[in-house]
Design a protein around this motif. Sequence first.
Motif, PDB file in Angstrom:
ATOM      1  N   ARG A  27       0.831  -1.198   0.000  1.00 46.56           N
ATOM      2  CA  ARG A  27       0.000   0.000   0.000  1.00 46.56           C
ATOM      3  C   ARG A  27       0.873   1.258   0.000  1.00 46.56           C
ATOM      4  NH1 ARG A  27      -4.440   0.917   4.649  1.00 46.56           N
ATOM      5  NH2 ARG A  27      -2.542   1.208   5.901  1.00 46.56           N
ATOM      6  N   HIS A  30       2.122   1.799  -3.448  1.00 51.91           N
ATOM      7  CA  HIS A  30       1.072   2.345  -4.313  1.00 51.91           C
ATOM      8  C   HIS A  30       0.908   3.849  -4.081  1.00 51.91           C
ATOM      9  CE1 HIS A  30      -2.921   2.942  -6.110  1.00 51.91           C
ATOM     10  NE2 HIS A  30      -2.642   1.861  -6.831  1.00 51.91           N
ATOM     11  N   GLU A  31       0.933   4.265  -2.834  1.00 56.80           N
ATOM     12  CA  GLU A  31       0.790   5.685  -2.510  1.00 56.80           C
ATOM     13  C   GLU A  31       1.994   6.488  -3.018  1.00 56.80           C
ATOM     14  OE1 GLU A  31       0.253   5.827   1.679  1.00 56.80           O
ATOM     15  OE2 GLU A  31      -1.838   5.123   1.608  1.00 56.80           O
ATOM     16  N   GLN A  87       1.891   0.804 -10.652  1.00 59.64           N
ATOM     17  CA  GLN A  87       0.731   0.855  -9.758  1.00 59.64           C
ATOM     18  C   GLN A  87      -0.219  -0.302 -10.035  1.00 59.64           C
ATOM     19  OE1 GLN A  87      -0.899   4.927 -10.152  1.00 59.64           O
ATOM     20  NE2 GLN A  87      -0.860   4.968  -7.911  1.00 59.64           N
ATOM     21  N   ARG A  88      -0.421  -0.598 -11.301  1.00 58.03           N
ATOM     22  CA  ARG A  88      -1.317  -1.686 -11.680  1.00 58.03           C
ATOM     23  C   ARG A  88      -0.808  -3.016 -11.128  1.00 58.03           C
ATOM     24  NH1 ARG A  88      -0.954  -0.936 -16.709  1.00 58.03           N
ATOM     25  NH2 ARG A  88      -2.605   0.637 -16.815  1.00 58.03           N
ATOM     26  N   ARG A  93      -1.406  -3.074  -7.371  1.00 64.90           N
ATOM     27  CA  ARG A  93      -2.822  -3.305  -7.056  1.00 64.90           C
ATOM     28  C   ARG A  93      -3.188  -4.774  -7.206  1.00 64.90           C
ATOM     29  NH1 ARG A  93      -3.790   1.631  -9.709  1.00 64.90           N
ATOM     30  NH2 ARG A  93      -4.410   0.549 -11.624  1.00 64.90           N
ATOM     31  N   ASP A  94      -2.629  -5.426  -8.240  1.00 62.21           N
ATOM     32  CA  ASP A  94      -2.896  -6.855  -8.425  1.00 62.21           C
ATOM     33  C   ASP A  94      -2.462  -7.648  -7.195  1.00 62.21           C
ATOM     34  OD1 ASP A  94      -3.933  -6.403 -10.908  1.00 62.21           O
ATOM     35  OD2 ASP A  94      -2.097  -6.921 -12.007  1.00 62.21           O
ATOM     36  N   LEU A 133      -2.077  -6.388  -4.157  1.00 65.28           N
ATOM     37  CA  LEU A 133      -2.896  -5.970  -3.021  1.00 65.28           C
ATOM     38  C   LEU A 133      -4.208  -6.749  -2.976  1.00 65.28           C
ATOM     39  CD1 LEU A 133      -2.420  -2.091  -2.995  1.00 65.28           C
ATOM     40  CD2 LEU A 133      -1.901  -3.641  -1.102  1.00 65.28           C
ATOM     41  N   VAL A 134      -4.798  -6.945  -4.165  1.00 68.30           N
ATOM     42  CA  VAL A 134      -6.062  -7.679  -4.235  1.00 68.30           C
ATOM     43  C   VAL A 134      -5.877  -9.101  -3.743  1.00 68.30           C
ATOM     44  CG1 VAL A 134      -7.762  -8.645  -5.835  1.00 68.30           C
ATOM     45  CG2 VAL A 134      -7.029  -6.284  -6.086  1.00 68.30           C
TER      46      VAL A 134
END
Length: 244
Positions: free
Chosen positions: A163, A166-167, A233-234, A237-238, A240-241
């Motif tokens: 996270r 990502h930020e 970022q993509r 996110r993958d 993170l999910v």
Amino acid sequence: MTTYVGRASGRIERERETVEAKRRAYGRFRSRIRSIQPRSGETGAGEVVSGSAGGRVAGPLLEAFDETVASACADRPTMELLAAELGEGVATALGAGGTSLPLLRAVLSESDRRRAELVAMERALDAEADSLARTDETVESIREWLIEANETPLSASGFEELRAYHERLAEFREDCAALLSDRQEHLGRTTSADGRAGLRHRDLVAHLYEGFPIDHPVLVTLVRLDELCTECQRSVRDHLVRRV
């Protein structure tokens, strides 16, 4: 990822040297003009000498131009350069060896105009160098962070760490967006020399980067960097999910 900012900076330094040499040459030319005594009723050419740029020059005014400005721009014949620098009318009069008072005044006026344009160009080059420096500082800091972050696989990072990644990438994209906006404003500005001459930055950039693989090295570099951050970022996110 390839950036062109460093290459653009090198082009600016070379252009600075050229413009400074030309401005100084005009200063010497102006001093030579003031030392010439005007003569009236002239119709014939003065003494003919060989031009340093391969042309033939006549009279003290044209000889002064050949030995100062033309010598600093040796890539063009003297008469061709004279017409481009001071105008066809002045070039024709000087080619006839004239040294009348009206002609001396006209040459001084045109020389002052060109010097003002060169000063404006020097200031525009300084502004362009500052714009590149700001861009390069941000771009390099982001690239260094991405290289360091890439050493650790995302699969080995925990949820909070992902996270944070990502930020941070979102902040980088904001930095790129801010620089893109600043760059567009920069391109829309005009730099002047005491109100006597002006140079649009967009025109300077077109001249500076002629022959580059891209027309706008700063804009392209920032867009590519933003795209890279978006891609990163993509990926984050993958992962993170998968942790949810």
